[in-house]
Scaffold this motif. Structure first.
Motif, PDB file in Angstrom:
ATOM      1  N   CYS A   1     -27.057  92.821 -25.612  1.00  0.00           N
ATOM      2  CA  CYS A   1     -26.540  93.106 -24.014  1.00  0.00           C
ATOM      3  C   CYS A   1     -26.886  93.853 -22.945  1.00  0.00           C
TER       4      CYS A   1
ATOM      5  N   CYS B   1     -24.344  96.777 -22.067  1.00  0.00           N
ATOM      6  CA  CYS B   1     -24.384  97.832 -23.257  1.00  0.00           C
ATOM      7  C   CYS B   1     -25.217  98.103 -24.691  1.00  0.00           C
TER       8      CYS B   1
ATOM      9  N   CYS C   1     -19.682  89.902 -24.775  1.00  0.00           N
ATOM     10  CA  CYS C   1     -19.681  90.862 -25.960  1.00  0.00           C
ATOM     11  C   CYS C   1     -18.531  91.338 -26.588  1.00  0.00           C
TER      12      CYS C   1
END
Ligand SMILES: [Zn+2]
Length: 110
Positions: A17, A20, A73
């Motif tokens: 992602c 993050c 996510c």
């Protein structure tokens, strides 16, 4: 809600992602780079981990009608792409159960 267990991938190249860096998929499970997402180029993967699947919805695409679920996510909640539940066109059946990740929302993590 609460903490969810996150899976860590191992391999030559891992996509995560962009927000993050949570691991999402490896290059070994990539099926195709020739897809278009909502924000440009997208990749089709056999397996994606650490995502939450939304409710199924019918979506009309250039390749016909599909039932898809947006995927998010598990850590930061960013919408990353979608999963194909069902493809109505026989030629598109290979996409069922597979995942689209938007290239712009991925980073290489290692
Ligand atoms: Zn994230």
């Amino acid at each position: 809600m609460g903490m969810r267990y996150r899976q860590y991938l191992h391999g030559a190249r891992i996509y995560g992602c962009s927000q993050c860096k949570t691991h999402l998929a490896t290059i070994h499970s990539m099926i195709s780079r020739a897809f278009n997402g909502q924000h440009g180029r997208a990749y089709l993967f056999e397996v994606v981990v650490n995502v939450i699947e939304g409710e199924p919805a019918d979506r009309q695409m250039t390749t016909g009608n599909h039932t898809v679920r947006d995927i998010y996510c598990v850590k930061c909640g960013t919408t990353l792409g979608w999963k194909y539940d069902r493809a109505y066109e026989p030629s598109q059946k290979y996409k069922e159960g597979k995942f689209i990740l938007e290239r712009n929302l991925l980073v290489d993590v290692q």
